[in-house]
Design an enzyme around this catalytic site. Structure first.
Site, PDB file in Angstrom:
ATOM      1  N   ASP A  64       4.350 -38.002 -57.695  1.00  0.00           N
ATOM      2  CA  ASP A  64       3.861 -37.522 -56.329  1.00  0.00           C
ATOM      3  C   ASP A  64       3.673 -36.096 -56.219  1.00  0.00           C
ATOM      4  OD1 ASP A  64       4.183 -40.378 -56.182  1.00  0.00           O
ATOM      5  OD2 ASP A  64       5.057 -40.770 -54.369  1.00  0.00           O
TER       6      ASP A  64
ATOM      7  N   LYS B 290      12.477 -45.176 -56.828  1.00  0.00           N
ATOM      8  CA  LYS B 290      11.940 -45.382 -59.172  1.00  0.00           C
ATOM      9  C   LYS B 290      12.898 -45.878 -59.766  1.00  0.00           C
ATOM     10  CE  LYS B 290       6.716 -44.552 -58.716  1.00  0.00           C
ATOM     11  NZ  LYS B 290       5.617 -44.856 -59.098  1.00  0.00           N
TER      12      LYS B 290
ATOM     13  N   ASP C  64       3.662 -40.054 -63.482  1.00  0.00           N
ATOM     14  CA  ASP C  64       3.432 -41.466 -62.887  1.00  0.00           C
ATOM     15  C   ASP C  64       2.398 -41.860 -63.150  1.00  0.00           C
ATOM     16  OD1 ASP C  64       4.279 -44.066 -62.639  1.00  0.00           O
ATOM     17  OD2 ASP C  64       5.146 -44.009 -61.158  1.00  0.00           O
ATOM     18  N   ASP C  65       2.015 -41.221 -60.956  1.00  0.00           N
ATOM     19  CA  ASP C  65       0.849 -41.143 -60.606  1.00  0.00           C
ATOM     20  C   ASP C  65      -0.552 -41.496 -61.688  1.00  0.00           C
ATOM     21  OD1 ASP C  65       1.792 -41.364 -58.403  1.00  0.00           O
ATOM     22  OD2 ASP C  65       2.484 -39.077 -58.958  1.00  0.00           O
TER      23      ASP C  65
ATOM     24  N   ASN D 104      -1.002 -47.019 -51.591  1.00  0.00           N
ATOM     25  CA  ASN D 104       0.247 -47.490 -50.904  1.00  0.00           C
ATOM     26  C   ASN D 104       0.736 -46.962 -49.947  1.00  0.00           C
ATOM     27  OD1 ASN D 104       0.987 -49.413 -53.443  1.00  0.00           O
ATOM     28  ND2 ASN D 104       0.924 -47.905 -55.001  1.00  0.00           N
TER      29      ASN D 104
END
Ligand SMILES: NC(=O)C1=CN([C@@H]2O[C@H](COP(=O)(O)OP(=O)(O)OC[C@H]3O[C@@H](n4cnc5c(N)ncnc54)[C@H](O)[C@@H]3O)[C@@H](O)[C@H]2O)C=CC1
Ligand SMILES: CC(=O)C(=O)O
Ligand SMILES: [Mg+2]
Length: 682
Positions: free
Chosen positions: A353, A281, A375-376, A523
């Site tokens: 994550d 990232k 972010d997720d 993903n």
């Protein structure tokens, strides 16, 4: 001292009644600057403890309270005072990337072993002389372009760039792996060259340093580990983390990406192996948004792993114990956050994550006080909403048509619920009531359709808010049945469970819609809900398609249909850059929505015609500037644009702010190196 503006109670978040702005140091008349004043005042006030608030309330002047608060804060933040000492101790270099020079204290072979400053064969004779590396390199000086072509020859190894692979191939080939290793080695020896090739070949190389190949790297991290990169904070470091943060050699850190390895892509709990994700990232932070590579920090918090196979593997490098849970877990994360925010109070902290049991609670724990985002939850939400707006544009519909969409979200975890919530917010913004918005959204998880009749202990509050209410909607209904019953216009996959969008489901989507919107966002490639090829095959080439990991464009009926990439990489670099440059204090929902709304403007009409819902990734810097700008504008409206230079640039217009952002970005080119003699302070 100076201006006569008086803040309203509302504009100060109701914290301090009608405080005179004369406590700020400069006369600032223009609205953006006023927003800056407000933002600063609010920020300082937010640092006050209840005891300070009572001082304010008792009539102590704001000025006294603020200066007392800042003295207290300074006492807790010894960074500045210790800076010179740390530089001396660490024998560090400081780099001014914009003015292209770097000051070093090291010399000779140490420089060649430092990837942040090493130029390898490109060191000019003059520098070889003054840095003491003469004779340590082959005689010939190579131009950077020559170094790049030499690397690329090796990288391509007689082949062209590899296509994004088909989902059936499992996502990662031997070619991907070889290229990942080559790029890692380059990053370990010469970061400037690494970022230069990454930026120049972003579309292809993002498949390697990021999804899908980074997933393979995480699965194998314990076998691949060679050199230290990033930091490990473990449960056994309890009580030591504030001191440990000082082991990191950079005095300035602008961005940290942290994981606890509990849900790495769709690959499950990978413990400390998950560090590969923050590394990947942050590679994108630098390449895509121009963060300075010397000022980013990848971190894994090691609280054990519930992955028994990994735990029992003798090569596994983390704590070989079951994951900590409950209060003990939160104490560790709290200590980590306090440690890094104590040393680098201005840095942006991205949570990445974390599994669904902790992702939302952690975000809620810090989001109102620190410059953090998940972010997720949030980056993915903005990406999905931007993709939906792009899909509406392809259908010739305006943004407000979002409120008429019927959307099935498969996967009720951190990403799925972040996306669901933000779509609902988008619908409400375009004229729905919150009830109508919820009525247009169907969420399924591993137990099928989520309804209000589900056992309370089988869903979190975030999920319950979107549980279907009507009696006739069957609890746990199968996805195909839901699709045939509600005829959704869009289907979004965030379950990380492989090919849930079966041929029957895709065919049904094609039967119910002229242009079905199909976003298998999980993903890596092996966990995506369907391939681009299947999406087009079973909908007669009518699907508007975007997937989490890259897919090749599909040829159907003599036409080429673009396969977009619905990945949060469109958002997180620019979002973090906007928050960092604006020093916005916190990251709000409006800032994230601004990022989502900004993206569709960058898709030209000819790309919409080809079926592309997102801007082209080879424009990634431009995209990130645009997102950062939108985020800073949203922050200014909320009175959170704390950086005066940013506020002034915004005052002068969008293009000035865009240029200013570009000017702050790191560009991967060699800097002149200056060796500081002993005793000279930087
Ligand atoms: N494209 C992108 O930008 C992003 C993609 N993702 C991907 O989304 C996936 C999920 O991520 P998180 O929400 O964080 O995971 P999570 O673990 O928090 O949630 C997974 C959810 O999927 C559900 N699920 C599992 N098996 C299922 C099945 N067979 N049918 C229906 N639902 C099922 C679970 O019940 C749970 O609600 C991962 O593959 C991740 O890589 C996540 C963030 C960003
Ligand atoms: C892209 C991303 O953040 C994920 O798959 O988790
Ligand atoms: Mg993620």
């Amino acid at each position: 001292m100076l201006s006569g503006h008086v803040g309203t109670k509302a504009s100060l978040g109701g914290r301090a009644d009608a405080l005179p702005f004369s406590v700020l140091e400069q006369p600032l008349a223009a609205p953006a600057c006023r927003s800056y004043c407000l933002a600063r005042l609010r920020r300082v006030c937010s640092k006050l403890t209840p005891c300070h608030h009572s001082l304010v309330n008792k009539g102590t002047t704001v000025l006294q309270s603020l200066s007392r608060a800042s003295r207290l804060l300074a006492a807790h933040n010894p960074c500045r005072a210790s800076r010179c000492y740390a530089d001396e101790q660490a024998n560090l270099h400081s780099i001014d990337a914009r003015h292209s020079y770097a000051c070093l204290r090291k010399a000779g072979i140490d420089i060649l072993h430092d990837p942040l400053v090493n130029k390898g064969t490109a060191f000019p004779q003059s520098e070889r002389e003054r840095l003491g590396v003469r004779g340590l390199l082959p005689t010939k000086v190579l131009a950077p372009e020559k170094q790049i072509s030499r690397f690329m020859e090796d990288y391509l190894y007689g082949k062209d760039f590899i296509d994004p692979v088909h989902v059936k191939d499992g996502g990662v080939t031997k070619s991907h792996v070889r290229r990942w290793k080559l790029l890692q080695e380059l990053q370990d020896r010469n970061e400037t060259l690494f970022y230069r090739v990454l930026l120049d070949n972003f579309v292809e190389m993002s498949h390697i340093v990021y999804t899908p190949t980074v997933g393979w790297a995480c699965l194998n991290f314990h076998r691949l580990y060679r050199r230290p990169r990033g930091m490990y904070f473990s449960a056994s470091d309890k009580g030591e983390m504030a001191a440990m943060a000082w082991n990191w050699p950079a005095n300035q850190v602008d961005a940290i990406v942290v994981t606890d390895g509990s849900r790495i892509l769709g690959l499950g709990d990978l413990g400390v192996n998950g560090l590969g994700i923050p590394i990947g990232k942050l590679d994108l932070y630098v390449a895509a948004a121009g963060f300075n590579p010397h000022r980013v920090l990848p971190v894994v918090i090691d609280v054990g792993t519930d992955n028994e196979q990994l735990r029992n593997d003798p090569l596994y490098m983390g704590l070989a114990q079951p994951r900590l849970k409950g209060p003990e877990y939160f104490e560790i994360v709290d200590e980590f956050v306090a440690a890094v925010m104590g040393r680098w109070p201005k840095c942006v902290l991205q949570f990445e994550d974390f599994n669904m049991a902790t992702a939302h609670p952690l975000l809620n724990r810090y989001r109102t006080h620190h410059l953090v985002f998940n972010d997720d939850i949030q980056g993915t939400a903005a990406t999905a909403v931007a993709g939906l707006y792009g899909a509406l544009a392809i259908q010739g519909k305006p943004v407000k048509a979002i409120r008429d969409q019927r959307i099935c979200v498969v996967g009720a975890g951190s990403a799925g619920m972040g996306v669901t919530r933000m779509i609902a917010t988008g619908m409400v913004k375009q004229g729905c009531t919150p009830g109508e918005a919820k009525h247009n959204l169907w969420v399924s998880d591993k137990d099928g359709l989520v309804t209000a009749r589900r056992d309370a202990d089988k869903m979190s509050d975030v999920v319950r808010a979107f549980a279907r209410q009507h009696e006739e909607e069957p609890e746990g209904e199968k996805l195909l049945d839901t699709i045939n019953r509600v005829k959704p216009t869009a289907l979004i996959g965030l379950a990380g469970a492989g090919r849930l969008f079966t041929p029957e489901i895709l065919t049904a989507m094609g039967q119910h819609n002229e242009r079905p919107i199909i976003f298998p966002m999980s993903n890596p490639t092996s966990m995506m809900e369907c391939s681009a090829e299947d999406a087009q095959k079973y909908t007669g080439g009518r699907a508007i398609f975007a997937s989490g990991s890259p897919q090749r464009d599909v040829e159907y009926d003599g036409r080429v249909i673009v396969s977009g990439q619905a990945n949060n990489m469109y958002v997180f670099p620019g979002l973090a850059m906007g928050a960092h440059l604006g020093q916005t204090g916190i990251i709000t929902d409006d800032m994230i929505m601004a990022a989502a709304e900004a993206l569709p403007h960058l898709v030209p009409p000819e790309d919409l015609k080809r079926g592309d819902v997102y801007p082209r990734l080879n424009q990634i810097r431009h995209i990130s500037i645009h997102v950062a700008l939108a985020v800073m504008k949203a922050a200014a409206i909320e009175g959170r644009l704390n950086n005066l230079k940013a506020a002034r640039a915004l005052e002068a217009g969008n293009h000035v702010l865009a240029e200013w952002i570009d000017g702050q970005m790191y560009h991967p080119k060699y800097s002149s190196l200056i060796r500081l003699p002993t005793g000279v302070m930087e």
